[in-house]
Design an enzyme around this catalytic site. Structure first.
Site, PDB file in Angstrom:
ATOM      1  N   PRO A   1       0.821  -1.224   0.000  1.00 21.91           N
ATOM      2  CA  PRO A   1       0.000   0.000   0.000  1.00 21.91           C
ATOM      3  C   PRO A   1       0.853   1.273   0.000  1.00 21.91           C
ATOM      4  O   PRO A   1       0.360   2.348  -0.346  1.00 21.91           O
ATOM      5  CB  PRO A   1      -0.844  -0.111   1.286  1.00 21.91           C
TER       6      PRO A   1
ATOM      7  N   GLU B   1       1.692  -7.803   8.670  1.00 24.83           N
ATOM      8  CA  GLU B   1       1.875  -6.361   8.880  1.00 24.83           C
ATOM      9  C   GLU B   1       2.770  -5.689   7.852  1.00 24.83           C
ATOM     10  O   GLU B   1       2.633  -4.526   7.552  1.00 24.83           O
ATOM     11  CB  GLU B   1       2.468  -6.109  10.270  1.00 24.83           C
TER      12      GLU B   1
ATOM     13  N   ARG C   1      -4.847  -7.648 -20.811  1.00 24.44           N
ATOM     14  CA  ARG C   1      -5.794  -7.262 -21.851  1.00 24.44           C
ATOM     15  C   ARG C   1      -5.173  -6.322 -22.873  1.00 24.44           C
ATOM     16  O   ARG C   1      -5.724  -6.106 -23.946  1.00 24.44           O
ATOM     17  CB  ARG C   1      -7.069  -6.662 -21.250  1.00 24.44           C
TER      18      ARG C   1
ATOM     19  N   ASP D   1     -10.279   2.996 -24.672  1.00 22.86           N
ATOM     20  CA  ASP D   1     -10.753   2.857 -23.284  1.00 22.86           C
ATOM     21  C   ASP D   1     -10.673   4.157 -22.507  1.00 22.86           C
ATOM     22  O   ASP D   1      -9.766   4.947 -22.740  1.00 22.86           O
ATOM     23  CB  ASP D   1      -9.806   1.941 -22.498  1.00 22.86           C
TER      24      ASP D   1
END
Ligand code: ADE
Length: 243
Positions: free
Chosen positions: A90, A117, A154, A169
């Site tokens: 993160p 953690e 993709r 897109d």
């Protein structure tokens, strides 16, 4: 393309990686995904992969040894590929379409999915990239790796079947995609815009550009700020603001 995933939960990948476009890409030989459980590489007789942090603190950290050895096994199995080794975290750089485009140019991607953690800091020295899929904390990197694999694969030539559809897109063009319609022409009093039915390609193109600009201006003004607008776009945007 070859993709390796290091994870403690390989079964999590079975459904999403086996179905639809990703499944077909593997069947057609355009893609090979190999999952490895780095617990299998733990040198510890109990196969532990985590340990307490030096200096104290909450939770457990992933140990460097099992991940190091798993990566070494991958390097030994495919010594000749250039590898991009991505740590899911993160605190990593935010994933976006540009990064998916870069990844799709690589021959061999390796994703390391953390759990617990955090990581022993030395794991970071083994990777080329640290990437996050968004500003929230997941229980592990697996879902993030699946998101990145999906967005990347993709874009491989021939995987989508229609290359144009990836190029237009939302996010590829820098604008969100314009509204689209299919039959019927009227549904519960909601009508398809007249311009799309009249076959004038120039008018349709201008309408699509204007509506892509409108949608982006309304929903993601931050994207417009980052873009260099053509004179036509500037003009259309002015019209939108007046409307
Ligand atoms: N692991 C936990 N949360 C994550 C996130 N947001 N992105 C990537 N990996 C993660």
């Amino acid at each position: 393309m070859r993709i390796d995933v290091l994870t403690l939960f390989p079964k999590m990948f079975e459904g999403p990686m086996g179905e639809s476009i990703l499944g077909k890409a593997q069947e057609k030989g355009q893609l090979e995904i190999k999952l490895s459980n780095f617990r299998d590489y733990s040198a510890n007789k109990h196969h532990t992969v985590d340990d307490y942090p030096y200096g104290g603190g909450a939770g457990m950290l992933l140990k460097v040894q099992p991940i190091y050895d798993n990566l070494e096994a991958i390097k030994k199995a495919s010594p000749d590929t250039k590898k991009r080794i991505v740590l899911l975290d993160p605190a990593g750089a935010p994933f976006n379409q540009k990064m998916a485009e870069d990844f799709s140019q690589e021959e061999h991607l390796v994703f390391i999915c953390g759990h617990y953690e955090g990581y022993d800091e030395r794991i970071r020295s083994l990777v080329t990239d640290e990437v996050s899929i968004g500003d929230y904390v997941l229980t592990g990197g697996e879902l993030g790796a699946m998101v990145m694999i999906d967005a990347t694969v993709r874009l491989l030539p021939e995987v989508l079947g229609n290359e144009l559809s990836a190029k237009t897109d939302s996010h590829s063009t820098g604008l969100l995609e314009h509204p689209q319609y299919t039959r019927p022409a009227v549904f519960n009093d909601m009508e398809v815009p007249e311009v799309l039915k009249n076959g004038n390609h120039k008018l349709i193109e201008t309408w699509q550009l204007k509506e892509a600009l409108r949608r982006t201006w309304q929903r993601r003004p931050d994207m417009l700020e980052k873009m260099e607008l053509t004179a036509e776009m500037e003009e259309l945007l002015e019209e939108i603001k007046q409307e």
